[in-house]
Design an enzyme around this catalytic site. Sequence first.
Site, PDB file in Angstrom:
ATOM      1  N   ASP A  13     -11.421 -27.905  -0.724  1.00  0.00           N
ATOM      2  CA  ASP A  13     -11.996 -26.780  -1.465  1.00  0.00           C
ATOM      3  C   ASP A  13     -11.138 -25.518  -1.411  1.00  0.00           C
ATOM      4  OD1 ASP A  13     -14.129 -28.460  -1.993  1.00  0.00           O
ATOM      5  OD2 ASP A  13     -15.294 -27.747  -0.280  1.00  0.00           O
ATOM      6  N   LYS A  16      -7.629 -26.129  -5.329  1.00  0.00           N
ATOM      7  CA  LYS A  16      -6.609 -27.005  -5.942  1.00  0.00           C
ATOM      8  C   LYS A  16      -6.799 -27.105  -7.455  1.00  0.00           C
ATOM      9  CE  LYS A  16      -8.137 -30.239  -3.223  1.00  0.00           C
ATOM     10  NZ  LYS A  16      -8.978 -29.467  -2.297  1.00  0.00           N
ATOM     11  N   GLY A  40     -14.528 -32.114  -5.714  1.00  0.00           N
ATOM     12  CA  GLY A  40     -15.139 -31.258  -6.723  1.00  0.00           C
ATOM     13  C   GLY A  40     -14.153 -30.137  -6.990  1.00  0.00           C
ATOM     14  N   HIS A  41     -13.479 -30.202  -8.126  1.00  0.00           N
ATOM     15  CA  HIS A  41     -12.425 -29.232  -8.439  1.00  0.00           C
ATOM     16  C   HIS A  41     -12.907 -28.320  -9.562  1.00  0.00           C
ATOM     17  CE1 HIS A  41      -9.157 -32.094  -6.644  1.00  0.00           C
ATOM     18  NE2 HIS A  41     -10.092 -31.767  -5.791  1.00  0.00           N
TER      19      HIS A  41
HETATM   20  P1  GDP Z   1     -10.872 -27.464  -4.883  1.00  0.00           P
HETATM   21  O1  GDP Z   1     -11.749 -28.576  -4.455  1.00  0.00           O
HETATM   22  O2  GDP Z   1      -9.708 -27.279  -3.960  1.00  0.00           O
HETATM   23  O3  GDP Z   1     -10.439 -27.544  -6.312  1.00  0.00           O
HETATM   24  O4  GDP Z   1     -11.744 -26.130  -4.739  1.00  0.00           O
HETATM   25  P2  GDP Z   1     -13.296 -25.954  -5.174  1.00  0.00           P
HETATM   26  O5  GDP Z   1     -13.355 -25.859  -6.649  1.00  0.00           O
HETATM   27  O6  GDP Z   1     -14.147 -26.947  -4.507  1.00  0.00           O
HETATM   28  O7  GDP Z   1     -13.640 -24.571  -4.482  1.00  0.00           O
HETATM   29  C1  GDP Z   1     -12.926 -23.411  -4.741  1.00  0.00           C
HETATM   30  C2  GDP Z   1     -13.940 -22.359  -5.249  1.00  0.00           C
HETATM   31  O8  GDP Z   1     -13.337 -21.086  -5.187  1.00  0.00           O
HETATM   32  C3  GDP Z   1     -14.323 -22.555  -6.697  1.00  0.00           C
HETATM   33  O9  GDP Z   1     -15.630 -22.087  -6.885  1.00  0.00           O
HETATM   34  C4  GDP Z   1     -13.325 -21.668  -7.435  1.00  0.00           C
HETATM   35  O10 GDP Z   1     -13.820 -21.233  -8.705  1.00  0.00           O
HETATM   36  C5  GDP Z   1     -13.210 -20.512  -6.493  1.00  0.00           C
HETATM   37  N1  GDP Z   1     -11.897 -19.829  -6.466  1.00  0.00           N
HETATM   38  C6  GDP Z   1     -10.659 -20.355  -6.579  1.00  0.00           C
HETATM   39  N2  GDP Z   1      -9.717 -19.410  -6.380  1.00  0.00           N
HETATM   40  C7  GDP Z   1     -10.390 -18.249  -6.147  1.00  0.00           C
HETATM   41  C8  GDP Z   1      -9.984 -16.920  -5.825  1.00  0.00           C
HETATM   42  O11 GDP Z   1      -8.800 -16.595  -5.717  1.00  0.00           O
HETATM   43  N3  GDP Z   1     -10.976 -15.999  -5.613  1.00  0.00           N
HETATM   44  C9  GDP Z   1     -12.288 -16.321  -5.708  1.00  0.00           C
HETATM   45  N4  GDP Z   1     -13.173 -15.357  -5.483  1.00  0.00           N
HETATM   46  N5  GDP Z   1     -12.707 -17.570  -6.004  1.00  0.00           N
HETATM   47  C10 GDP Z   1     -11.771 -18.516  -6.206  1.00  0.00           C
HETATM   48  P1  IMO Z   2     -12.094 -31.432  -2.634  1.00  0.00           P
HETATM   49  O1  IMO Z   2     -11.113 -32.326  -3.346  1.00  0.00           O
HETATM   50  C1  IMO Z   2     -14.321 -30.565   1.015  1.00  0.00           C
HETATM   51  C2  IMO Z   2     -15.550 -33.996   3.446  1.00  0.00           C
HETATM   52  C3  IMO Z   2     -17.033 -34.247   3.573  1.00  0.00           C
HETATM   53  C4  IMO Z   2     -17.089 -34.861   4.955  1.00  0.00           C
HETATM   54  C5  IMO Z   2     -15.823 -35.711   4.990  1.00  0.00           C
HETATM   55  C6  IMO Z   2     -16.026 -37.174   4.657  1.00  0.00           C
HETATM   56  O2  IMO Z   2     -13.107 -30.821  -3.523  1.00  0.00           O
HETATM   57  O3  IMO Z   2     -11.383 -30.457  -1.768  1.00  0.00           O
HETATM   58  P2  IMO Z   2     -16.461 -38.479   2.382  1.00  0.00           P
HETATM   59  O4  IMO Z   2     -17.553 -38.349   1.384  1.00  0.00           O
HETATM   60  O5  IMO Z   2     -15.092 -38.258   1.824  1.00  0.00           O
HETATM   61  O6  IMO Z   2     -16.531 -39.750   3.175  1.00  0.00           O
HETATM   62  O7  IMO Z   2     -16.746 -37.296   3.446  1.00  0.00           O
HETATM   63  O8  IMO Z   2     -14.927 -35.119   4.053  1.00  0.00           O
HETATM   64  N1  IMO Z   2     -15.035 -33.912   2.063  1.00  0.00           N
HETATM   65  C7  IMO Z   2     -14.693 -32.776   1.462  1.00  0.00           C
HETATM   66  N2  IMO Z   2     -14.779 -31.500   1.870  1.00  0.00           N
HETATM   67  N3  IMO Z   2     -13.747 -30.844  -0.169  1.00  0.00           N
HETATM   68  C8  IMO Z   2     -13.616 -32.114  -0.589  1.00  0.00           C
HETATM   69  O9  IMO Z   2     -12.940 -32.454  -1.701  1.00  0.00           O
HETATM   70  C9  IMO Z   2     -14.133 -33.152   0.218  1.00  0.00           C
HETATM   71  N4  IMO Z   2     -14.200 -34.501   0.102  1.00  0.00           N
HETATM   72  C10 IMO Z   2     -14.738 -34.950   1.237  1.00  0.00           C
HETATM   73  O10 IMO Z   2     -17.766 -33.045   3.489  1.00  0.00           O
HETATM   74  O11 IMO Z   2     -16.955 -33.867   5.925  1.00  0.00           O
HETATM   75 MG    MG Z   3     -13.768 -28.940  -3.959  1.00  0.00          MG
END
Ligand code: GDP
Ligand code: IMO
Ligand code: MG
Length: 429
Positions: A13, A16, A40-41
């Site tokens: 999270d 990416k 979840g991106h």
């Molecule tokens: P990912 O899994 O690495 O793609 O990241 P996620 O989407 O799960 O979580 C990142 C969260 O931070 C999302 O809600 C993005 O919209 C938000 N986000 C990304 N970059 C920034 C930033 O620079 N500032 C803020 N405030 N939010 C951001």
């Molecule tokens: P993105 O790509 C954050 C965590 C789960 C749990 C562990 C194992 O959005 O960064 P799983 O379901 O993979 O067997 O769970 O890994 N986890 C993540 N945490 N971002 C993710 O993906 C994750 N995918 C799995 O919360 O701790």
């Molecule tokens: Mg994510």
Amino acid sequence: MANIVVIGIQWGDEGKGKIVDLLTPDADVVARFQGGPNAGHTLVIGNKKTVLHLVPSGILHHNTLCLIGNGTVVAPETIVEEMDALMQAGIPVTDRLRISDRCQLILPYHRSLDAAREKARGKARIGTTGRGIGPAYEDKTARRGIRLIDLTSNDLNAKICESLGWANFLLTEYFKTDAVRRADVDTVLDLARERLLPLIADVSLLLQERHKAGDSMLFEGAQGTMLDVDFGTYPFVTSSNTVSGAAMAGLGIGPAMIDEVLGICKAYTTRVGAGPFPTELYNAEGMNHSAGRHLAERGQEFGATTGRPRRTGWFDAVVVRHAVRVAGVTGMAVTKLDVLDGLSDVNLCVAYERNGERLQSIPADAGILDECVPVYETLPGWSENTFGLTDMAQLPNNAKALLARIEEVCACPVKMLSTGPDREHICWL
Ligand code: GDP
Ligand code: IMO
Ligand code: MG
């Protein structure tokens, strides 16, 4: 543009999806290589938010070929739902999305096993996303997994009998819970046959052809290095390798096709699920340090896949240094700097202490990591608003000093700085 592997270098999270989306105009191909719908991106363009679980984060750019590699585990219902939502939003998908014929399928019994195992673990649960990721990778390694190409095989029935038979044996005899019905599996297989088989390709061959033609490529990782099955906080990890090396095995390419490894990290740290987190300040279980609450609230730290509140804490340079080494990170993108706005002080963890000893790197044993106490450097914060800034020159001096110190203690240059969720909220260094 060079070919770049984009990976998370904390606990997932990191942002990416946002970074891949904003680099995509310079790429011809975006390919996912591991993980599955546990990811979840999030992409934010204006007031429109898109969360992708399996479809690569380049999909919003109409000229980009999006690939899902063999290292990924695919849940047919999830990807079909995602494709339909994108198409409803006017984004062409079927012409530009190809899925490796070697991809493993996540089937209903994988989710049942995931849930049963978590329940049985009780307090020791991993806190998985419940998407069946672990059981699907287990079947792959045990050589009883169902791959997309198996849908065209005369042996499919025997393969399903073996895989479902084993799952139901575990579910009923070991976990003492309900078996999964064959009819429910067949429904998913029918959906995959109808909607996914038309999209299959030999992704390795496709990439080789595109590489020869001079295309530039982004390889999109999921999760983060601390969730890597070898280098993360085992057993509190996911079930795949999340480091840059996984891009090669997960796509069928060689190292010569990779020019750069871009590691994404937040300016602080978050984690969803259980497991050690040395710099933790705040969680739903009652840890309630005010700076941690600031990070959770201002950062809106809720999981993009499960909606669970994320645990928050200070930036941990021991974690990021570890990731820079094991994944060969050549540059970093630091995200969510804006979330630190308004904090009077900002802490950076530069080492750990345990039993009077100083540790500079991540111990292999999660139990030992759990006993580590962070050694902090405290830097002055800033009261100015950095949200949405696109020019480094406009950053408060204290924010510049923090970034310079992060580069120093992580021994890696910062190449991009994100100051908000939107595609436009970015400073290039
Ligand atoms: P990912 O899994 O690495 O793609 O990241 P996620 O989407 O799960 O979580 C990142 C969260 O931070 C999302 O809600 C993005 O919209 C938000 N986000 C990304 N970059 C920034 C930033 O620079 N500032 C803020 N405030 N939010 C951001
Ligand atoms: P993105 O790509 C954050 C965590 C789960 C749990 C562990 C194992 O959005 O960064 P799983 O379901 O993979 O067997 O769970 O890994 N986890 C993540 N945490 N971002 C993710 O993906 C994750 N995918 C799995 O919360 O701790
Ligand atoms: Mg994510």
